[in-house]
Design a protein around this motif. Structure first.
Motif, PDB file in Angstrom:
ATOM      1  N   ASN A   1       0.815  -1.368  -0.454  1.00 30.46           N
ATOM      2  CA  ASN A   1      -0.383  -0.116   0.059  1.00 30.46           C
ATOM      3  C   ASN A   1       1.033   1.176   0.286  1.00 30.46           C
ATOM      4  N   ALA A   2       0.380   2.219  -0.109  1.00 29.68           N
ATOM      5  CA  ALA A   2       1.310   3.291  -0.221  1.00 29.68           C
ATOM      6  C   ALA A   2       2.111   3.755   0.738  1.00 29.68           C
ATOM      7  N   SER A   3       1.501   3.363   2.671  1.00 30.53           N
ATOM      8  CA  SER A   3       2.427   3.828   3.098  1.00 30.53           C
ATOM      9  C   SER A   3       3.715   2.803   3.761  1.00 30.53           C
ATOM     10  N   PHE A   4       4.000   1.927   2.748  1.00 32.19           N
ATOM     11  CA  PHE A   4       4.196   1.109   3.915  1.00 32.19           C
ATOM     12  C   PHE A   4       4.397   0.066   2.723  1.00 32.19           C
ATOM     13  N   SER A   5       6.426  -0.172   3.031  1.00 36.95           N
ATOM     14  CA  SER A   5       6.914  -1.179   1.627  1.00 36.95           C
ATOM     15  C   SER A   5       8.052  -2.321   2.098  1.00 36.95           C
ATOM     16  N   THR A   6       8.521  -3.554   2.077  1.00 30.41           N
ATOM     17  CA  THR A   6       9.238  -3.832   2.427  1.00 30.41           C
ATOM     18  C   THR A   6      10.513  -4.832   1.482  1.00 30.41           C
ATOM     19  N   LEU A   7      11.610  -4.708   2.420  1.00 29.42           N
ATOM     20  CA  LEU A   7      13.013  -5.272   1.046  1.00 29.42           C
ATOM     21  C   LEU A   7      12.907  -5.729   2.064  1.00 29.42           C
ATOM     22  N   LYS A   8      12.962  -7.566   1.358  1.00 30.31           N
ATOM     23  CA  LYS A   8      13.787  -8.573   2.252  1.00 30.31           C
ATOM     24  C   LYS A   8      14.892  -9.238   1.293  1.00 30.31           C
ATOM     25  N   ILE A   9      15.427  -9.921   1.972  1.00 33.18           N
ATOM     26  CA  ILE A   9      16.734 -10.767   1.871  1.00 33.18           C
ATOM     27  C   ILE A   9      17.051 -12.288   2.672  1.00 33.18           C
ATOM     28  N   GLN A  10      16.747 -13.435   1.647  1.00 23.29           N
ATOM     29  CA  GLN A  10      16.892 -14.700   1.554  1.00 23.29           C
ATOM     30  C   GLN A  10      16.775 -15.376   1.062  1.00 23.29           C
ATOM     31  N   PRO A  11      17.997 -16.242   1.557  1.00 25.58           N
ATOM     32  CA  PRO A  11      19.062 -16.281   2.730  1.00 25.58           C
ATOM     33  C   PRO A  11      19.640 -14.823   2.734  1.00 25.58           C
ATOM     34  N   SER A  12      19.937 -14.791   3.643  1.00 22.81           N
ATOM     35  CA  SER A  12      21.271 -13.470   4.008  1.00 22.81           C
ATOM     36  C   SER A  12      22.434 -13.794   3.322  1.00 22.81           C
ATOM     37  N   GLU A  13      23.415 -13.511   3.451  1.00 23.64           N
ATOM     38  CA  GLU A  13      24.582 -13.842   3.348  1.00 23.64           C
ATOM     39  C   GLU A  13      25.563 -12.409   3.601  1.00 23.64           C
ATOM     40  N   PRO A  14      27.165 -12.518   4.313  1.00 25.66           N
ATOM     41  CA  PRO A  14      27.890 -11.430   5.239  1.00 25.66           C
ATOM     42  C   PRO A  14      27.956 -10.571   4.096  1.00 25.66           C
ATOM     43  N   ARG A  15      28.097 -11.067   2.546  1.00 27.40           N
ATOM     44  CA  ARG A  15      28.281  -9.860   1.580  1.00 27.40           C
ATOM     45  C   ARG A  15      27.052  -8.879   1.369  1.00 27.40           C
ATOM     46  N   ASP A  16      26.078  -9.319   1.677  1.00 29.47           N
ATOM     47  CA  ASP A  16      24.855  -8.584   1.962  1.00 29.47           C
ATOM     48  C   ASP A  16      24.653  -7.071   3.255  1.00 29.47           C
ATOM     49  N   SER A  17      25.698  -6.764   3.803  1.00 32.12           N
ATOM     50  CA  SER A  17      25.955  -6.069   5.094  1.00 32.12           C
ATOM     51  C   SER A  17      26.359  -5.291   4.385  1.00 32.12           C
ATOM     52  N   ALA A  18      25.571  -4.220   5.110  1.00 26.30           N
ATOM     53  CA  ALA A  18      25.540  -2.989   4.123  1.00 26.30           C
ATOM     54  C   ALA A  18      24.216  -1.955   4.843  1.00 26.30           C
ATOM     55  N   VAL A  19      23.995  -0.561   4.955  1.00 29.68           N
ATOM     56  CA  VAL A  19      23.453   0.721   4.857  1.00 29.68           C
ATOM     57  C   VAL A  19      22.624   0.329   3.903  1.00 29.68           C
ATOM     58  N   TYR A  20      21.095  -0.442   4.627  1.00 33.27           N
ATOM     59  CA  TYR A  20      20.223  -0.217   3.215  1.00 33.27           C
ATOM     60  C   TYR A  20      19.010   1.288   3.225  1.00 33.27           C
ATOM     61  N   PHE A  21      18.724   2.457   2.811  1.00 32.37           N
ATOM     62  CA  PHE A  21      17.918   3.180   2.873  1.00 32.37           C
ATOM     63  C   PHE A  21      16.983   3.299   2.249  1.00 32.37           C
ATOM     64  N   CYS A  22      15.662   3.786   2.477  1.00 27.01           N
ATOM     65  CA  CYS A  22      14.389   4.193   1.745  1.00 27.01           C
ATOM     66  C   CYS A  22      14.326   5.697   1.884  1.00 27.01           C
ATOM     67  N   ALA A  23      14.174   6.220   0.659  1.00 27.73           N
ATOM     68  CA  ALA A  23      13.912   7.328   0.644  1.00 27.73           C
ATOM     69  C   ALA A  23      12.187   7.148  -0.356  1.00 27.73           C
ATOM     70  N   SER A  24      12.187   8.536  -0.103  1.00 25.41           N
ATOM     71  CA  SER A  24      10.288   8.735  -0.833  1.00 25.41           C
ATOM     72  C   SER A  24      10.197  10.369  -1.866  1.00 25.41           C
ATOM     73  N   SER A  25       9.064  10.373  -3.073  1.00 35.38           N
ATOM     74  CA  SER A  25       9.485  11.967  -3.497  1.00 35.38           C
ATOM     75  C   SER A  25       7.698  11.609  -3.794  1.00 35.38           C
ATOM     76  N   SER A  26       8.132  12.779  -4.517  1.00 36.09           N
ATOM     77  CA  SER A  26       6.118  12.729  -5.307  1.00 36.09           C
ATOM     78  C   SER A  26       6.439  13.714  -6.951  1.00 36.09           C
ATOM     79  N   SER A  27       6.170  13.311  -7.757  1.00 34.48           N
ATOM     80  CA  SER A  27       5.853  13.450  -9.041  1.00 34.48           C
ATOM     81  C   SER A  27       3.843  13.464  -9.287  1.00 34.48           C
ATOM     82  N   THR A  28       3.626  14.123  -9.084  1.00 37.93           N
ATOM     83  CA  THR A  28       2.225  14.159  -9.097  1.00 37.93           C
ATOM     84  C   THR A  28       2.170  15.677  -9.680  1.00 37.93           C
TER      85      THR A  28
END
Lengths: 116, 113
Positions: free
Chosen positions: A71-98
């Motif tokens: 929905n417009a107010s929620f998002s998920t990012l899933k990693i399955q299965p996780s590995e050590p090389r996935d270690s990082a900082v994950y950022f979410c961002a939003s913007s508008s173009s309406t």
């Protein structure tokens, strides 16, 4: 508005486990982005949505990664299965173009993922 | 496709000295340009942006950047830096009217007393 909200802020998990990162965009924004930041590769765009529909997932590294926006107010990012090389900082961002309203991307505080 | 080059990975400077962080971009279409700043353990915050109009844009904390179409550049400048300006600075580009930001690799500004 509280801005883009991400949870958790920190996640430590063992290799092979499933990890789910969450994001609540700014209300009224119709674009949502997931970025990954590492020392080696900098900021990479993984996937982005427009009106809850995935538009470009070419940055998703492999099939272990998946993202949803039910929905417009929620998002998920899933990693399955996780590995050590996935270690990082994950950022979410939003913007508008309406219509004639265009805003820049607003970023959340990020989720620091460590896979051991 | 668009790309952004930030040639300087790190810029050390003394407090109250001027600084310039360089950004060059590549694009076959018109673009919007941005500078974002990231403080330690924080997300990215917009510093300033060029969408149209005056090619010189300013931030509230004394930074400015000038869009130079012929040189495809958007360098960031500040005449006198403070210790608190120590952070990583990212230049970004998106096609005009679109929403797909491409970031440079970042420049770490280190301000020392």
């Amino acid at each position: 508005d509280a801005g883009v909200i991400q949870s958790p802020r920190h996640e430590v998990t063992e290799m092979g486990q499933e990890v789910t990162l969450r994001c609540k965009p700014i209300s009224g924004h119709d674009y949502l982005f997931w970025y990954r930041q590492t020392m080696m590769r900098g900021l990479e765009l993984l996937i982005y949505f427009n009106n809850n529909v995935p538009i470009d997932d070419s940055g998703m590294p492999e099939d272990r990664f998946s993202a949803k926006m039910p929905n417009a107010s929620f998002s998920t990012l899933k990693i399955q299965p996780s590995e050590p090389r996935d270690s990082a900082v994950y950022f979410c961002a939003s913007s508008s173009s309406t219509g004639r309203i265009w805003t820049e991307a607003f970023f959340g505080q990020g989720t620091r993922l460590t896979v051991v | 496709a668009q790309s952004v080059t930030q040639l300087d990975s790190q810029v050390p400077v003394f407090e109250e000295a001027p600084v310039e962080l360089r950004c060059n971009y590549s694009s076959s279409v018109s673009v919007y340009l941005f500078w974002y700043v990231q403080y330690p353990n924080q997300g990215l915050q917009l510093l300033l942006k060029y969408l149209s109009g005056s090619t010189l844009v300013e931030s509230i904390n004394g930074f400015e950047a000038e869009f130079n179409k012929s040189q495809t550049s958007f360098h960031l400048r500040k005449p006198s830096v403070h210790i608190s300006d120590t952070a990583e600075y990212f230049c970004a580009v998106t096609p005009r009217g679109f929403q797909k930001l491409v970031f440079g690799t970042g420049t770490r500004l280190l301000v020392s007393p």
